[in-house]
Design an enzyme around this catalytic site. Sequence first.
Site, PDB file in Angstrom:
ATOM      1  N   CYS A 119     -10.943  -6.830   4.045  1.00 37.88           N
ATOM      2  CA  CYS A 119     -11.327  -5.956   5.168  1.00 37.88           C
ATOM      3  C   CYS A 119     -12.523  -5.071   4.796  1.00 37.88           C
ATOM      4  CB  CYS A 119     -10.135  -5.100   5.567  1.00 37.88           C
ATOM      5  SG  CYS A 119     -10.482  -3.978   6.926  1.00 37.88           S
ATOM      6  N   CYS A 123     -13.414  -2.320   6.641  1.00 43.00           N
ATOM      7  CA  CYS A 123     -13.305  -1.082   7.432  1.00 43.00           C
ATOM      8  C   CYS A 123     -13.552   0.134   6.542  1.00 43.00           C
ATOM      9  CB  CYS A 123     -11.920  -1.000   8.084  1.00 43.00           C
ATOM     10  SG  CYS A 123     -10.659  -0.291   7.008  1.00 43.00           S
ATOM     11  N   GLN A 161      -1.905  -7.863  41.445  1.00 46.31           N
ATOM     12  CA  GLN A 161      -0.499  -7.511  41.271  1.00 46.31           C
ATOM     13  C   GLN A 161       0.345  -8.690  41.749  1.00 46.31           C
ATOM     14  OE1 GLN A 161       0.808  -5.132  39.635  1.00 46.31           O
ATOM     15  NE2 GLN A 161      -0.871  -3.671  39.337  1.00 46.31           N
ATOM     16  N   ASP A 164      -7.423  -4.086  26.648  1.00 42.66           N
ATOM     17  CA  ASP A 164      -7.225  -2.734  26.126  1.00 42.66           C
ATOM     18  C   ASP A 164      -5.765  -2.646  25.716  1.00 42.66           C
ATOM     19  OD1 ASP A 164      -5.481  -0.615  27.874  1.00 42.66           O
ATOM     20  OD2 ASP A 164      -6.154  -2.301  29.077  1.00 42.66           O
ATOM     21  N   GLY A 204      -5.438   5.465  37.758  1.00 42.77           N
ATOM     22  CA  GLY A 204      -4.357   6.450  37.909  1.00 42.77           C
ATOM     23  C   GLY A 204      -3.112   5.839  38.518  1.00 42.77           C
ATOM     24  N   GLY A 205      -3.234   4.639  39.090  1.00 48.13           N
ATOM     25  CA  GLY A 205      -2.078   3.973  39.707  1.00 48.13           C
ATOM     26  C   GLY A 205      -0.934   3.810  38.720  1.00 48.13           C
ATOM     27  N   HIS A 264      -8.578   1.673  10.182  1.00 48.46           N
ATOM     28  CA  HIS A 264      -8.332   0.293   9.757  1.00 48.46           C
ATOM     29  C   HIS A 264      -7.884  -0.572  10.943  1.00 48.46           C
ATOM     30  CE1 HIS A 264      -6.934  -3.254   7.622  1.00 48.46           C
ATOM     31  NE2 HIS A 264      -5.887  -3.178   8.424  1.00 48.46           N
ATOM     32  N   ASP A 283      -4.060   1.087  42.555  1.00 48.28           N
ATOM     33  CA  ASP A 283      -3.035   0.082  42.871  1.00 48.28           C
ATOM     34  C   ASP A 283      -1.644   0.642  42.640  1.00 48.28           C
ATOM     35  OD1 ASP A 283      -3.267   0.306  40.120  1.00 48.28           O
ATOM     36  OD2 ASP A 283      -2.855  -1.797  39.737  1.00 48.28           O
ATOM     37  N   ASP A 286      -9.314   3.771  34.077  1.00 52.81           N
ATOM     38  CA  ASP A 286      -8.185   3.278  34.853  1.00 52.81           C
ATOM     39  C   ASP A 286      -8.047   4.194  36.074  1.00 52.81           C
ATOM     40  OD1 ASP A 286      -6.075   1.814  35.622  1.00 52.81           O
ATOM     41  OD2 ASP A 286      -4.742   2.372  33.985  1.00 52.81           O
ATOM     42  N   CYS A 310     -10.640   0.513   3.887  1.00 52.77           N
ATOM     43  CA  CYS A 310     -10.546  -0.488   2.812  1.00 52.77           C
ATOM     44  C   CYS A 310     -11.844  -0.578   2.023  1.00 52.77           C
ATOM     45  CB  CYS A 310     -10.239  -1.859   3.400  1.00 52.77           C
ATOM     46  SG  CYS A 310      -8.671  -1.923   4.263  1.00 52.77           S
TER      47      CYS A 310
HETATM   48 ZN   LIG Z   1      -9.295  -2.042   6.469  1.00 55.24          ZN
END
Ligand SMILES: [Zn+2]
Length: 375
Positions: A299, A301, A184, A261, A91-92, A339, A143, A89, A304
């Site tokens: 899940c 992950c 913007q 993000d 910094g704006g 997770h 920006d 990013d 889990c």
């Molecule tokens: Zn999980």
Amino acid sequence: MKFIIEATDGESRAGLVYLKFGIVETPIFMPVGTHGAVKGIDSLELEKIGAQILLSNTFHLWLRPGLATIHQLNGLHTFMNWRRPILTDSGGFQVWSLKDLSQVDEDGVHFRSPINGDRLFLSPEKSMKIQIALGSDIAMTFDECTSWPISHSLAEKSMELSLRWARKSRDSFESDSALFGILQGSMYDDLRLRSLEGLENIGFDGYAIGGLSVGESKEDMFRILRKCMPKMPKKSPRYLMGVGTPEDLLNSVTLGVDMFDCVMPARNARNGYLFTKFGDLKLRNRRFKDDNRPIDETCLCPTCCPSNHGEKKIFYSRSYLHHLQKINEMLGAILATKHNLWFYLNLMREIREAIKQKKFEEFKRNFLLNRSRGV
Ligand SMILES: [Zn+2]
């Protein structure tokens, strides 16, 4: 940078972004490592759970540890031991969040360092220089962000300044990395469309929608998205900055967004707030004290389902995770972060697969229905 669209389903797209440090599959979610660290999880673990690209931040890394340190270690990738692409990013947004501590003029922003009070100045040219020095795969234009509510005339003035800064960013960006322009114009349709037209005239590798998630209603946010998305260049990646919940991601992919993000999955994890396919789970709740099930049976992950031990499924139980939250143990945040990030990354993998099979709407309907049922 090269962007290839592999498949579409309605307005949603599955694509590939070719960057210096690798190929990114879209739609993509980028975990946020503002200070060069995704809180609670190291770079190798991030690779393991399938993160393809991270977001980091010009402003914070410039202040600390400073460019000299990062330069000495050949850039941010080496510094944080991350071998895949990085988006930075500009910094704006961070300078804007300093509010009273900063002063904007035509050339950039004067502000006091939040760390030691030093007088500092950030401009489009300087932001580009820093992002190039960090070795970013995708840099963002510098920006000005605006708060909401804001009057039309002030939003217009700010949007026009951001456009002039976008031009300066483009002109001073001497690098073979990608550079994205940031739309913007606050919640005003006409300003958003003028911002988009201005950015397209300058020409960027990708286009981001900034200035959302700043206190407006969901309705306003999606109204702006519905207005802008059909007009955004089809052949470039489209990035919605700082958004949002799993539902927001699905609804935005429907409109043609490719990149996201958000700090939400990692931040919520640290507070014991977990995302699952069957709704959200607040670990601190008493009802999980003796609950011996994993967070989510389905899940895969590392929390889990940390490893495959033959027939026996190994996992960290809700009960144990509840306990770790209650005693404020660091390990609780780490396991929850793994997770939640895995959940977001896996959601994007499933979305991508659904788009390729032209079953995105069906996938979305089922996903939303399951989520509304509750854990
Ligand atoms: Zn999980």
